[in-house]
Structure formats: structure tokens, C-alpha cells
Design a protein around this motif. Structure first.
Motif, PDB file in Angstrom:
ATOM      1  N   THR A  98       0.831  -1.207   0.000  1.00  0.00           N
ATOM      2  CA  THR A  98       0.000   0.000   0.000  1.00  0.00           C
ATOM      3  C   THR A  98       0.864   1.255   0.000  1.00  0.00           C
ATOM      4  N   GLU A  99       1.942   1.218   0.791  1.00  0.00           N
ATOM      5  CA  GLU A  99       2.830   2.399   0.843  1.00  0.00           C
ATOM      6  C   GLU A  99       3.402   2.706  -0.538  1.00  0.00           C
ATOM      7  N   ALA A 100       3.825   1.666  -1.235  1.00  0.00           N
ATOM      8  CA  ALA A 100       4.417   1.886  -2.557  1.00  0.00           C
ATOM      9  C   ALA A 100       3.349   2.340  -3.562  1.00  0.00           C
ATOM     10  N   MET A 101       2.170   1.750  -3.467  1.00  0.00           N
ATOM     11  CA  MET A 101       1.086   2.140  -4.385  1.00  0.00           C
ATOM     12  C   MET A 101       0.708   3.607  -4.183  1.00  0.00           C
ATOM     13  N   TRP A 102       0.765   4.047  -2.932  1.00  0.00           N
ATOM     14  CA  TRP A 102       0.442   5.445  -2.603  1.00  0.00           C
ATOM     15  C   TRP A 102       1.384   6.405  -3.332  1.00  0.00           C
ATOM     16  N   LYS A 103       2.617   5.925  -3.582  1.00  0.00           N
ATOM     17  CA  LYS A 103       3.599   6.786  -4.260  1.00  0.00           C
ATOM     18  C   LYS A 103       3.559   6.595  -5.772  1.00  0.00           C
ATOM     19  N   GLY A 104       2.547   5.886  -6.240  1.00  0.00           N
ATOM     20  CA  GLY A 104       2.414   5.691  -7.685  1.00  0.00           C
ATOM     21  C   GLY A 104       3.433   4.724  -8.256  1.00  0.00           C
ATOM     22  N   ALA A 105       3.910   3.803  -7.439  1.00  0.00           N
ATOM     23  CA  ALA A 105       4.903   2.833  -7.932  1.00  0.00           C
ATOM     24  C   ALA A 105       4.218   1.714  -8.718  1.00  0.00           C
ATOM     25  N   ALA A 106       5.007   1.066  -9.578  1.00  0.00           N
ATOM     26  CA  ALA A 106       4.529  -0.156 -10.229  1.00  0.00           C
ATOM     27  C   ALA A 106       4.911  -1.307  -9.297  1.00  0.00           C
ATOM     28  N   VAL A 107       3.913  -1.954  -8.724  1.00  0.00           N
ATOM     29  CA  VAL A 107       4.180  -2.955  -7.686  1.00  0.00           C
ATOM     30  C   VAL A 107       3.901  -4.364  -8.205  1.00  0.00           C
ATOM     31  N   ILE A 108       4.832  -5.258  -7.902  1.00  0.00           N
ATOM     32  CA  ILE A 108       4.631  -6.683  -8.196  1.00  0.00           C
ATOM     33  C   ILE A 108       4.503  -7.389  -6.853  1.00  0.00           C
ATOM     34  N   GLY A 109       3.350  -7.995  -6.614  1.00  0.00           N
ATOM     35  CA  GLY A 109       3.128  -8.627  -5.328  1.00  0.00           C
ATOM     36  C   GLY A 109       2.952 -10.131  -5.470  1.00  0.00           C
ATOM     37  N   GLY A 110       3.347 -10.853  -4.428  1.00  0.00           N
ATOM     38  CA  GLY A 110       3.098 -12.294  -4.403  1.00  0.00           C
ATOM     39  C   GLY A 110       1.597 -12.544  -4.288  1.00  0.00           C
ATOM     40  N   LYS A 111       1.138 -13.566  -5.024  1.00  0.00           N
ATOM     41  CA  LYS A 111      -0.298 -13.882  -4.973  1.00  0.00           C
ATOM     42  C   LYS A 111      -0.563 -14.607  -3.660  1.00  0.00           C
ATOM     43  N   ALA A 112      -0.705 -13.848  -2.588  1.00  0.00           N
ATOM     44  CA  ALA A 112      -0.839 -14.464  -1.260  1.00  0.00           C
ATOM     45  C   ALA A 112      -1.619 -13.544  -0.348  1.00  0.00           C
ATOM     46  N   GLY A 113      -2.394 -14.140   0.540  1.00  0.00           N
ATOM     47  CA  GLY A 113      -3.067 -13.415   1.618  1.00  0.00           C
ATOM     48  C   GLY A 113      -3.713 -12.120   1.173  1.00  0.00           C
ATOM     49  N   GLY A 114      -3.406 -11.072   1.938  1.00  0.00           N
ATOM     50  CA  GLY A 114      -4.042  -9.776   1.704  1.00  0.00           C
ATOM     51  C   GLY A 114      -3.632  -9.118   0.393  1.00  0.00           C
ATOM     52  N   ILE A 115      -2.484  -9.495  -0.142  1.00  0.00           N
ATOM     53  CA  ILE A 115      -1.984  -8.797  -1.338  1.00  0.00           C
ATOM     54  C   ILE A 115      -2.973  -8.907  -2.505  1.00  0.00           C
ATOM     55  N   VAL A 116      -3.680 -10.019  -2.575  1.00  0.00           N
ATOM     56  CA  VAL A 116      -4.633 -10.173  -3.695  1.00  0.00           C
ATOM     57  C   VAL A 116      -5.820  -9.219  -3.542  1.00  0.00           C
ATOM     58  N   HIS A 117      -6.000  -8.652  -2.348  1.00  0.00           N
ATOM     59  CA  HIS A 117      -7.050  -7.632  -2.172  1.00  0.00           C
ATOM     60  C   HIS A 117      -6.504  -6.227  -2.381  1.00  0.00           C
ATOM     61  N   GLN A 118      -5.201  -6.115  -2.440  1.00  0.00           N
ATOM     62  CA  GLN A 118      -4.583  -4.806  -2.621  1.00  0.00           C
ATOM     63  C   GLN A 118      -4.284  -4.551  -4.100  1.00  0.00           C
ATOM     64  N   ILE A 119      -3.821  -5.602  -4.765  1.00  0.00           N
ATOM     65  CA  ILE A 119      -3.445  -5.460  -6.170  1.00  0.00           C
ATOM     66  C   ILE A 119      -4.467  -6.161  -7.043  1.00  0.00           C
TER      67      ILE A 119
END
Ligand code: UDP
Length: 417
Positions: free
Chosen positions: A317-338
């Protein structure tokens, strides 16, 4: 400056959420004015829980709730056991011996002796202080706030913890997927960030460059970054493997920045092992520097959070707030963030991560498009003001018998549950 002006006020969020939301929250805060709330966790820094407790307790105070933050003390033995518990709640094995259980219970007993609880609400965070409830005569609602990925908890451990959990009057989990078969009612709050702190506010180019110069981080190549506690679930080795594949096609510099929480005895070893994998294009740093976190997330061409298990990735979330291109692991909460391909990418393997790194580094428009959507997502869903409102809804749903009226909560709560 007036002391009160030093605190972020909910009105400061108006630019993000509008006046109506602020007014609604002010109304919800009225019945709670003057109430005492104790938050209890096990570290004052390192990790998402401390990261949120700091601004959350202050924001609660800014609306008239007397919120306190207490940190339990424990021996290295205790934290070694609670780290194993943390891992086991996320699915790892555990050898739960009598010595371990006794140590856990004794340390919590000692903390209970030292801390009187005459508050109106007690909120206990994560497994470390969970069992402390047994050593109090309950005079108020107790809430267990579990931040870990509970999608497949180790059964032996969960059976041991269950009697403690059952004592609580309500449980907050991060996602509905983590719901367990338990007596107390369960609510679901996704974590959120404070947009006004050093870690998340806008830094000038000069301030960012200052941090990079200080740590000798080169900026002539695009930066690929992961910022996380040194923890096996964050898969730092997988990040290096993915980077090593990607660098065959693109020029870049990888920075792995981590810190070691006071309640995490495994971090040091993981960090030391990683140091062997450094080279001229891979920097590994163990530092606690919020401005550096901000600078890296803001400047990076790609931010990774390649977690294998993740209750919720605050770093995402912190990185997304700064407009970053984020690659997240398909796990837990990350799938609700990305949302894959919309505001970032989700990956399930080293190879996929490598492919996405290359794709983003080769296409600047893609980075800008993902970053714009990412910032919008955070503004709409992941700012601390929403998290605060969920707590107000929950507190307002208790009756005098400490019973949480789940129907009342559902009616109070403006969020999906
Ligand atoms: N963090 C930090 N410095 C570091 C590594 C992490 O300040 O070197 C912060 C990070 O910015 C985030 C928190 O620690 O605010 C980690 O939260 P997250 O939910 O991502 O993971 P957790 O550590 O709680 O599993």
C-alpha cells in the motif's frame, strides 16, 4: 504551536475522503468521547502492527478517545517462541513443548501483574500478547486483533490458543478468508496507511537524493526494490533469483531494505545469509530509516513484495500510494490490494516475477498507468481514516454486558463485512 495542532486531525483527511465522511466520523466519535482504550502489542517498531498503532492511537486521541499503546516485555526465549507461533499461525510446523507453553504463559502473567487494565476497551494485537487475557478479571470488552495470514493455521497451535481466543468478546481479522470457527463474533478490517508521516508524505528530489547518497545507493540505473522485515515469508531469496533472471535482459539495480523487529529473533540470521548474495548491482541494507523507505518506494522503477504468506502487505500500500509499479506475491491480503494488470501485478513464481520486472522496465507507459491506478486505489480504500472508522463502529456496537451485537455492528459499519 498549540499542542493539539501537532496531532493529525481527521479534517486533514478531508482532501482525500470529502467533508461528508469527516462529519460522519465526528458523529460516531461523540458517544466514545473520554473512553479509555488500551492497545497492547509486542514491539514498538518493525512491522506493520507498530506502524499502524502509532498513528491510530494518536488519531483516536485527536477525536477525544483516550487511547494508549502498551508494549509487553519478554525474554529472548519468549520472543523465540512467539515467532514460532507467528510462523505456525501462517501454516508452519511447531514443536509445542511444555517448556514453551510455560514460558509463554509465565511472561504474559508477569506482564499482567505489571499492567492494570481499568480501560473501557482492551485491544490485543497478534499472538504474542494474546494469552494475557487469562490473567485478568475482565471488566470491559476485550478484542483480539489478529494481523497474520490465518488461511491455514497449524492445528496443534490453534488448538492450544483456542481457549485464549474464546475468552475475547470480539475478534478482528484482516480478511473474511481468515475466518475461523470460534465463539466470539469476527469482524474484518484491512490495514491502512498514514499519508502524513515521513514514510508516506511527498519528499523533494533533494531529500530523496540525500538518502541515496547517505547509503551509497546508485541511481544511474533503474531501481528494483523490496522493503520488508528479513523474514522467510517475504521471500527475499526469491526476489534475488527473479532479479538475476531479469538482469539478463535489462539493466537495473536491486535494493533489498529490511529491518529487524524487536520481537523477531530470526531476522538477523536471514539478513546475514542474504549478504552473501550481494554484488555490484545488488545492495542489501538493514536500516531503520523511514525517509529512505519513502525515497526508495517513490523512485523505484519496480517495487516488489514477493511474499509467500502475507496477512496484508503494508509495504504494498505504501508503494502504491507513491504511484509505484508494484509486483506482489499472490498471497493473503496482497490479492485484495493489487488487481492484477490494473494497478500492479500478482505473481506466483520467481519466473513470473522476473517476467514482470522486465516488462515494466521496458515500458515506461505501463509503469505510469499502473502507478496512477495504484494511487487511486489507496486513496479510495487504504487510508487510516477508514481504519479508524471501523474501530469506532465496533466500539459503538458493544452493549454494557461487553457483548458485541454483531447485527448492530453490521448496521453501524459502512464497510463491506
Ligand atoms: N519497514 C520499514 N523499514 C524496513 C522494512 C519495513 O520501515 O526496513 C516498514 C514498512 O514500511 C511497513 C512495515 O515495516 O510499514 C511492514 O509492514 P508489512 O505489513 O508490509 O509487513 P509485516 O512486517 O507487518 O509483516
Amino acid at each position: 504551536m498549540d499542542q493539539k495542532d501537532r496531532l493529525t486531525q481527521i479534517e486533514d483527511y478531508q482532501e482525500f475522503v470529502g467533508k461528508e465522511t469527516i462529519n460522519r466520523i465526528r458523529e460516531k466519535a461523540k458517544p466514545l468521547a473520554g473512553k479509555h482504550v488500551a492497545h497492547i502489542n509486542s514491539t514498538f517498531y518493525g512491522g506493520g502492527v507498530a506502524e499502524m498503532l502509532s498513528p491510530l492511537t494518536l488519531l483516536m486521541n485527536s477525536i477525544g478517545i483516550k487511547a494508549e499503546w502498551k508494549v509487553i516485555q519478554g525474554s529472548p526465549d519468549f520472543f523465540s517462541i512467539t515467532k514460532k507461533m507467528h510462523n505456525a499461525l501462517q501454516g508452519a510446523d511447531i514443536n509445542l513443548t511444555t517448556i514453551k507453553k510455560d514460558t509463554y504463559e509465565n511472561v504474559l502473567f508477569e506482564n499482567a501483574v505489571r499492567n492494570r487494565m481499568d480501560h473501557d476497551f482492551v485491544v490485543v494485537h497478534d499472538p504474542q500478547p494474546l494469552g494475557i487475557i487469562k490473567f485478568y478479571e475482565k471488566r470491559q470488552p476485550w478484542i483480539w486483533r489478529c494481523h497474520v495470514d490465518l488461511s491455514s493455521p497449524n492445528k496443534v497451535l490453534f488448538d492450544y490458543l483456542r481457549p485464549y481466543i474464546q475468552e475475547y468478546d470480539a475478534i478482528i481479522l484482516t480478511l473474511k478468508e481468515y475466518k475461523q470457527d470460534l465463539k466470539p463474533p469476527q469482524a474484518f478490517f484491512m490495514p491502512a496507511i498514514n499519508p502524513f508521516c515521513v514514510k508516506n508524505k511527498k519528499l523533494s528530489e533533494k531529500e530523496m537524493q540525500g538518502r541515496f547518497n547517505h547509503y551509497g545507493i546508485p541511481t544511474d540505473l533503474p531501481l528494483v526494490v523490496q522493503i520488508s522485515r528479513f523474514d522467510k515469508w517475504k521471500d527475499p531469496e526469491g526476489v534475488i533469483e527473479a532479479f538475476n533472471i531479469a538482469r539478463k535482459e535489462v539493466d537495473a539495480h536491486l535494493v533489498l531494505l529490511g529491518n529487524i523487529a524487536t520481537d523477531d529473533p530470526e531476522g538477523e540470521k536471514i539478513y546475514k545469509n542474504l549478504l552473501n548474495l550481494q554484488d555490484e548491482n545488488i545492495t542489501i541494507l538493514s536500516q531503520q530509516d523511514s525517509a529512505l523507505v519513502n525515497a526508495l518506494q517513490s523512485k523505484a522503477a519496480v517495487v516488489l513484495q514477493k511474499s509467500l504468506k502475507e496477512g496484508f502487505g503494508l509495504t504494498v500500500t505504501e508503494a502504491m500510494w507513491k504511484g509505484a509499479a508494484v509486483i506482489g506475491g499472490k498471497a493473503g491480503g496482497i490479492v485484495h490490494q493489487i488487481e492484477d494488470g490494473v494497478n500492479g501485478f500478482l505473481v506466483s513464481s520467481v519466473e513470473e516475477a522476473a517476467k514482470r520486472i522486465v516488462q515494466i522496465l521496458k515500458d515506461k507507459n505501463l509503469k505510469n498507468k499502473l502507478g496512477k491506478e495504484a494511487k487511486k486505489t489507496v486513496k479510495e480504500k487504504f487510508l487510516l481514516i477508514r481504519y479508524l472508522e471501523q474501530y469506532l463502529d465496533l466500539f459503538n456496537s458493544f452493549e454494557t454486558t461487553y457483548h458485541l451485537d454483531l447485527n448492530k455492528y453490521k448496521k453501524n459499519c459502512v464497510f463491506d463485512h
